[in-house]
Write a protein that holds these residues in place. Structure first.
Motif, mmCIF file in Angstrom:
data_model
loop_
_atom_site.group_PDB
_atom_site.id
_atom_site.type_symbol
_atom_site.label_atom_id
_atom_site.label_comp_id
_atom_site.label_asym_id
_atom_site.label_seq_id
_atom_site.Cartn_x
_atom_site.Cartn_y
_atom_site.Cartn_z
ATOM 1 N N ALA A 96 7.245 3.809 5.110
ATOM 2 C CA ALA A 96 7.909 3.078 4.040
ATOM 3 C C ALA A 96 7.451 1.624 4.028
ATOM 4 N N ALA A 97 7.344 1.020 5.204
ATOM 5 C CA ALA A 97 6.922 -0.375 5.292
ATOM 6 C C ALA A 97 5.480 -0.547 4.827
ATOM 7 N N ALA A 98 4.606 0.396 5.193
ATOM 8 C CA ALA A 98 3.210 0.305 4.776
ATOM 9 C C ALA A 98 3.082 0.435 3.262
ATOM 10 N N ALA A 99 3.830 1.381 2.677
ATOM 11 C CA ALA A 99 3.792 1.556 1.217
ATOM 12 C C ALA A 99 4.354 0.334 0.511
ATOM 13 N N ALA A 100 5.453 -0.192 1.027
ATOM 14 C CA ALA A 100 6.061 -1.378 0.422
ATOM 15 C C ALA A 100 5.117 -2.571 0.502
ATOM 16 N N GLY A 101 4.338 -2.647 1.582
ATOM 17 C CA GLY A 101 3.415 -3.756 1.753
ATOM 18 C C GLY A 101 2.287 -3.763 0.742
ATOM 19 N N LEU A 102 2.034 -2.614 0.113
ATOM 20 C CA LEU A 102 0.974 -2.526 -0.895
ATOM 21 C C LEU A 102 1.517 -2.656 -2.317
ATOM 22 N N GLY A 121 -3.239 14.810 7.145
ATOM 23 C CA GLY A 121 -1.950 14.923 7.804
ATOM 24 C C GLY A 121 -0.779 14.460 6.963
ATOM 25 N N PHE A 122 -1.027 13.679 5.929
ATOM 26 C CA PHE A 122 0.042 13.278 5.019
ATOM 27 C C PHE A 122 0.434 14.464 4.148
ATOM 28 N N GLY A 123 1.746 14.745 4.067
ATOM 29 C CA GLY A 123 2.233 15.858 3.260
ATOM 30 C C GLY A 123 3.166 15.402 2.162
ATOM 31 N N GLU A 124 3.773 16.382 1.489
ATOM 32 C CA GLU A 124 4.596 16.078 0.324
ATOM 33 C C GLU A 124 5.823 15.235 0.664
ATOM 34 N N ARG A 125 6.452 15.480 1.789
ATOM 35 C CA ARG A 125 7.613 14.659 2.159
ATOM 36 C C ARG A 125 7.200 13.212 2.382
ATOM 37 N N MET A 126 6.022 13.016 2.941
ATOM 38 C CA MET A 126 5.529 11.663 3.148
ATOM 39 C C MET A 126 5.164 11.010 1.819
ATOM 40 N N ARG A 127 4.611 11.808 0.901
ATOM 41 C CA ARG A 127 4.318 11.274 -0.425
ATOM 42 C C ARG A 127 5.606 10.773 -1.078
ATOM 43 N N ALA A 128 6.657 11.589 -1.002
ATOM 44 C CA ALA A 128 7.932 11.206 -1.620
ATOM 45 C C ALA A 128 8.477 9.928 -1.005
ATOM 46 N N ALA A 129 8.389 9.813 0.320
ATOM 47 C CA ALA A 129 8.887 8.611 0.990
ATOM 48 C C ALA A 129 8.087 7.386 0.584
ATOM 49 N N ALA A 130 6.761 7.532 0.493
ATOM 50 C CA ALA A 130 5.916 6.408 0.080
ATOM 51 C C ALA A 130 6.183 6.030 -1.373
ATOM 52 N N PHE A 151 0.820 11.323 12.056
ATOM 53 C CA PHE A 151 1.141 12.248 13.139
ATOM 54 C C PHE A 151 2.169 11.700 14.122
ATOM 55 N N ASP A 152 2.331 10.382 14.171
ATOM 56 C CA ASP A 152 3.333 9.855 15.105
ATOM 57 C C ASP A 152 4.110 8.660 14.564
ATOM 58 N N ALA A 153 3.943 8.349 13.271
ATOM 59 C CA ALA A 153 4.686 7.222 12.696
ATOM 60 C C ALA A 153 6.127 7.625 12.384
ATOM 61 N N ARG A 154 7.038 6.663 12.467
ATOM 62 C CA ARG A 154 8.401 6.875 12.007
ATOM 63 C C ARG A 154 8.442 6.764 10.488
#
Length: 225
Positions: free
Chosen positions: A171-177, A190-199, A163-166
């Motif tokens: 991207a950094a959180a996904a890369a960290g995993l 709250g995570f949507g399709e655009r966020m899925r694509a970015a991750a 809801f308030d992350a850049r």
């Protein structure tokens, strides 16, 4: 035509949510009700968590992110479920990945937490699972819940608030995993399709949205009601 009640833990309307749910559902009427609907600024301020208190992250109708006490949510969510049923819902979807206690209901109540955990277990059994929750204070609880649900200790949990992350934060959180798990679960409605694509661009493996997992299972249930 059947009616689906979508109950969020924040305020409605949530056009960002319904726009992604509708293509995954059979033809139906959607009615939205939020746990925080109708609360003024003073009432919202009274819900703010104190130090160390379990919290939930969501958004208000205007898009402003908000965090409030988990223990305050259950009666508010319960009231929103009742309003959805009074609004004609044949089935109610609780659009939150958090855990809630007993909620009174007269119509089938589908809980995203259970739909998501059991869906991921079916899809990713035996794999190492990474989970992103909204708040740092939810990490340990989520780790225990997902380990119980999946029957394995191969679960890694981190936090990033949709809801308030850049975009760079996600991207950094996904890369960290990356390299630490085989499948990534975005464990908040709250995570949507655009966020899925970015991750997915950073993670390099399957990324599962609890929003769409819950929607697809809800569609199967709704089609047979």
């Amino acid at each position: 035509m059947r009616t689906l009640g979508v109950v969020t833990i924040g305020q409605t309307p949530r056009a960002d949510v319904t726009a992604e749910l509708e293509p995954l559902l059979p033809p139906c009427r959607i009615v939205e009700h939020g746990a925080l609907d109708g609360l003024d600024a003073e009432a919202l301020a009274a819900l703010r968590p104190g130090p160390g208190q379990a919290s939930l992250a969501t958004t208000l109708a205007g898009g402003r992110p908000v965090v409030y006490r988990h223990e305050a949510a259950e009666p508010l969510v319960g009231a929103a479920v009742r309003r959805a049923e009074e609004d004609g819902a044949d089935v109610v979807l609780l659009a939150c990945g958090g855990a809630f206690g007993a909620l009174a209901h007269r119509k089938p109540l589908l809980r995203t937490e259970i739909l998501a955990q059991q869906g991921v277990r079916a899809l990713a059994g035996g794999m190492r699972v990474g989970v992103l929750r909204p708040l740092a204070g939810q990490v340990e609880e989520a780790r225990l819940a997902w380990r119980r649900a999946l029957g394995t200790d191969q679960v890694v949990v981190d936090a990033v608030n949709p809801f308030d992350a850049r975009p760079a934060d996600l991207a950094a959180a996904a890369a960290g995993l990356t390299g630490r798990c085989d499948v990534l679960v975005l464990d908040c409605f709250g995570f949507g399709e655009r966020m899925r694509a970015a991750a997915a661009r950073e993670f390099g493996g399957p990324v599962l949205l609890i929003r769409s997992v819950a929607a697809r299972l809800t569609a199967e249930f709704l089609a047979g009601v």
